[in-house]
Write an enzyme that holds these catalytic residues in place. Structure first.
Site, PDB file in Angstrom:
ATOM      1  N   TYR A 141    -117.207  75.458 -24.787  1.00 55.92           N
ATOM      2  CA  TYR A 141    -115.465  76.279 -25.131  1.00 55.92           C
ATOM      3  C   TYR A 141    -114.951  76.473 -24.299  1.00 55.92           C
ATOM      4  O   TYR A 141    -114.356  76.762 -24.121  1.00 55.92           O
ATOM      5  CB  TYR A 141    -115.790  77.285 -26.346  1.00 55.92           C
ATOM      6  CG  TYR A 141    -116.902  77.239 -27.859  1.00 55.92           C
ATOM      7  CD1 TYR A 141    -117.594  76.708 -28.078  1.00 55.92           C
ATOM      8  CD2 TYR A 141    -115.547  77.464 -28.875  1.00 55.92           C
ATOM      9  CE1 TYR A 141    -117.966  75.777 -29.645  1.00 55.92           C
ATOM     10  CE2 TYR A 141    -115.866  77.089 -29.723  1.00 55.92           C
ATOM     11  CZ  TYR A 141    -117.045  76.334 -30.807  1.00 55.92           C
ATOM     12  OH  TYR A 141    -117.320  76.270 -31.861  1.00 55.92           O
ATOM     13  N   LYS A 191    -131.674  71.593 -27.520  1.00 52.50           N
ATOM     14  CA  LYS A 191    -131.490  69.691 -27.213  1.00 52.50           C
ATOM     15  C   LYS A 191    -131.748  69.811 -25.970  1.00 52.50           C
ATOM     16  O   LYS A 191    -130.952  68.710 -25.143  1.00 52.50           O
ATOM     17  CB  LYS A 191    -129.843  68.927 -27.739  1.00 52.50           C
ATOM     18  CG  LYS A 191    -129.988  67.750 -27.665  1.00 52.50           C
ATOM     19  CD  LYS A 191    -130.455  67.327 -28.967  1.00 52.50           C
ATOM     20  CE  LYS A 191    -130.744  65.946 -29.026  1.00 52.50           C
ATOM     21  NZ  LYS A 191    -130.878  65.769 -29.943  1.00 52.50           N
ATOM     22  N   ASP A 223    -131.109  69.517 -33.588  1.00 53.39           N
ATOM     23  CA  ASP A 223    -131.633  68.225 -34.987  1.00 53.39           C
ATOM     24  C   ASP A 223    -132.119  69.141 -35.489  1.00 53.39           C
ATOM     25  O   ASP A 223    -132.087  68.498 -37.032  1.00 53.39           O
ATOM     26  CB  ASP A 223    -131.186  66.693 -34.770  1.00 53.39           C
ATOM     27  CG  ASP A 223    -132.312  66.560 -33.701  1.00 53.39           C
ATOM     28  OD1 ASP A 223    -133.370  67.724 -33.124  1.00 53.39           O
ATOM     29  OD2 ASP A 223    -132.711  65.546 -33.012  1.00 53.39           O
ATOM     30  N   ASP A 247    -122.655  77.384 -33.516  1.00 53.92           N
ATOM     31  CA  ASP A 247    -121.299  77.726 -34.839  1.00 53.92           C
ATOM     32  C   ASP A 247    -121.703  76.733 -35.646  1.00 53.92           C
ATOM     33  O   ASP A 247    -121.589  77.314 -36.967  1.00 53.92           O
ATOM     34  CB  ASP A 247    -120.072  77.042 -33.895  1.00 53.92           C
ATOM     35  CG  ASP A 247    -119.383  77.056 -35.077  1.00 53.92           C
ATOM     36  OD1 ASP A 247    -118.464  77.851 -35.431  1.00 53.92           O
ATOM     37  OD2 ASP A 247    -117.971  75.298 -34.785  1.00 53.92           O
ATOM     38  N   ASP A 251    -122.908  77.587 -40.044  1.00 53.07           N
ATOM     39  CA  ASP A 251    -121.623  77.255 -41.056  1.00 53.07           C
ATOM     40  C   ASP A 251    -123.149  76.847 -42.383  1.00 53.07           C
ATOM     41  O   ASP A 251    -122.778  76.976 -42.863  1.00 53.07           O
ATOM     42  CB  ASP A 251    -120.666  76.180 -41.107  1.00 53.07           C
ATOM     43  CG  ASP A 251    -119.737  76.689 -41.172  1.00 53.07           C
ATOM     44  OD1 ASP A 251    -119.306  78.206 -40.156  1.00 53.07           O
ATOM     45  OD2 ASP A 251    -118.755  76.464 -41.414  1.00 53.07           O
TER      46      ASP A 251
HETATM   47  C1  IPM Z   1    -116.126  80.231 -35.734  1.00 56.43           C
HETATM   48  C2  IPM Z   1    -114.892  79.715 -35.768  1.00 56.43           C
HETATM   49  C3  IPM Z   1    -114.150  79.572 -33.747  1.00 56.43           C
HETATM   50  C4  IPM Z   1    -115.790  79.305 -33.355  1.00 56.43           C
HETATM   51  C5  IPM Z   1    -112.911  78.836 -33.805  1.00 56.43           C
HETATM   52  C6  IPM Z   1    -112.029  78.752 -35.088  1.00 56.43           C
HETATM   53  C7  IPM Z   1    -112.385  78.304 -32.870  1.00 56.43           C
HETATM   54  O1  IPM Z   1    -115.293  78.620 -35.788  1.00 56.43           O
HETATM   55  O2  IPM Z   1    -115.524  81.577 -35.936  1.00 56.43           O
HETATM   56  O3  IPM Z   1    -116.881  80.117 -36.025  1.00 56.43           O
HETATM   57  O4  IPM Z   1    -115.655  77.774 -33.048  1.00 56.43           O
HETATM   58  O5  IPM Z   1    -116.409  79.875 -32.863  1.00 56.43           O
HETATM   59 MN    MN Z   2    -117.596  78.023 -37.124  1.00 61.42          MN
END
Ligand code: IPM
Ligand code: MN
Ligand code: NAD
Length: 359
Positions: A141, A191, A223, A247, A251
């Site tokens: 990032y 990784k 993975d 990240d 999710d």
């Molecule tokens: C999160 C989001 C952010 C990230 C994006 C919007 C920059 O996906 O807070 O998880 O990748 O950190």
């Molecule tokens: Mn995210």
């Protein structure tokens, strides 16, 4: 107690869910005689529209003056042109960097009432209780060089995955400290079979581990971890990992809980300062409809109270009220199963706020 909380509602469903978080914080203030004051500042797409800048200086000042920050979400199709030079997400990355929020703590808890809301079998997810500790101010990032150019290969772009030992060590320590107060197990995800940055990550994690002989430890390749999260999710206690892996894995893990709308997070600096936000985004597909699930944000306010304001009893009351809400069968559309009449965003906030006042 007195506390100053800066609100960064942002874009899409951000303002809708933050409004419910404020409702809940006001109910806590009333119940426990606290004096919470709120200041709202711009971030993301709305900040670009109003000032040309996804993170205006006034927002940085407002967050630095606050005891804690509550953020909704940033981004949306209006600002998603891949060739645009200014993007809402830059505001979020910059605020994380400005406040030194290097550790993003993302708990994944299964509410018994939601055992059937997940797409996975109830017997697989039943005992899930994990925390993903995601590094937040390094890695792909932020690494330089980053950008694109036109050269002999045509259009070319580069991102850089760079970590220093200090960045890795402080993040891994957060994970071990958390594990000590839980089931005492750390899984470090990397990784290392391919990436130099991951081999350094693993080396540092093994050094830090020496200081925590009472905590079990395992290494997993990212993975394989993605697979184990679905295969044996209840085995995980604390996961420590770099920014992008965290990240993606968080999710994925949100679907153990049944919805993106259920997962809160705390982004922490050294000390008590923190920014609290749901892990989900601005959900453009449902924005403006009043149907977003505000529980991730409401649960983020509980983390805010516990971690930045040292109010554990107040935090626990919010979490218990969410428990009751779900146990009684109330659902937002993202969680509702066939035949159920779901509640809207504001109704959920009203229910939780009322439950707190009655609790
Ligand atoms: C999160 C989001 C952010 C990230 C994006 C919007 C920059 O996906 O807070 O998880 O990748 O950190
Ligand atoms: Mn995210
Ligand atoms: P998203 O998290 O916004 O949405 C993914 C899916 O989950 C959508 O179907 C959405 O409707 C659903 N969802 C998310 N939150 C929900 C909630 N509270 N209640 C019910 N359903 C919910 O991810 P995306 O669609 O990939 O991204 C949309 C925008 O949000 C992008 O611009 C992205 O950059 C941004 N984003 C911001 C943050 C943040 O501000 N922290 C986090 C992730 C994504």
């Amino acid at each position: 107690m007195e506390a100053k909380i800066t609100l960064l509602p942002g874009d899409g469903i951000g303002p809708e869910v933050v409004a419910e978080g404020v409702k809940v914080l006001n109910a806590i203030a009333e119940k426990f005689n606290h004096d919470f004051s709120f200041e709202t500042a711009l971030i993301g797409g709305i900040a670009i529209d109003e000032t040309g800048n996804p993170l205006p200086d006034e927002t940085i000042v407002a967050t630095k003056n606050a005891d804690a920050v509550l953020l909704g979400a940033v981004g949306g199709p209006k600002w998603s042109d891949p060739t645009a030079s200014v993007r809402p997400e830059q505001g979020l990355l910059k605020i994380r960097k400005e406040l030194g929020l290097f550790a993003n703590v993302r708990p994944v808890k299964i509410y018994p009432a939601l055992a059937t809301a997940s797409t996975l079998k109830p017997e697989v997810i039943g005992a899930v209780d994990m925390v993903i500790v995601r590094e937040l101010t390094g890695g792909l990032y932020f690494g330089k060089p980053q950008g694109r150019e036109q050269n002999g290969n045509g259009r070319e772009a580069v991102d850089t995955l760079r970590y220093s030992e200090g960045e890795i060590e402080r993040l891994v320590r957060v994970g071990f400290e958390l594990a000590r107060g839980r089931r005492k197990k750390v899984t470090s995800v990397d990784k290392a079979n391919v990436l130099a940055s991951s081999r350094l990550w693993r080396e540092i994690a093994h050094e830090v581990r020496q200081d925590y002989p009472d905590v079990d430890y395992e290494d997993l390749l990212v993975d394989a971890c993605a697979m184990h999260l679905i295969r044996r999710p209840a085995d995980f206690d604390v996961i420590v990992t770099e920014n992008l892996f965290g990240d993606i894995l968080s999710d994925e893990a949100s679907m153990l809980a049944g919805s993106m709308g259920m997962l809160p997070s705390a982004s922490l600096a050294e000390g008590a300062k923190g920014l609290y936000e749901p892990i989900h985004g601005s959900a453009p597909d449902i924005a403006g409809k009043g149907i977003a699930n505000p529980l991730a944000t409401i649960l983020s306010t509980a983390m805010l109270l516990r971690t930045s304001l040292n109010l554990p009893e107040e935090a626990a009351l919010i979490e218990q009220t969410v428990d009751v809400f779900l146990a009684e069968g109330y659902r937002t559309p993202d969680l509702a199963y066939h035949g159920e009449q779901p509640l809207g965003t504001a109704e959920v906030g009203d229910f939780i706020a009322q439950g707190i006042l009655n609790g």
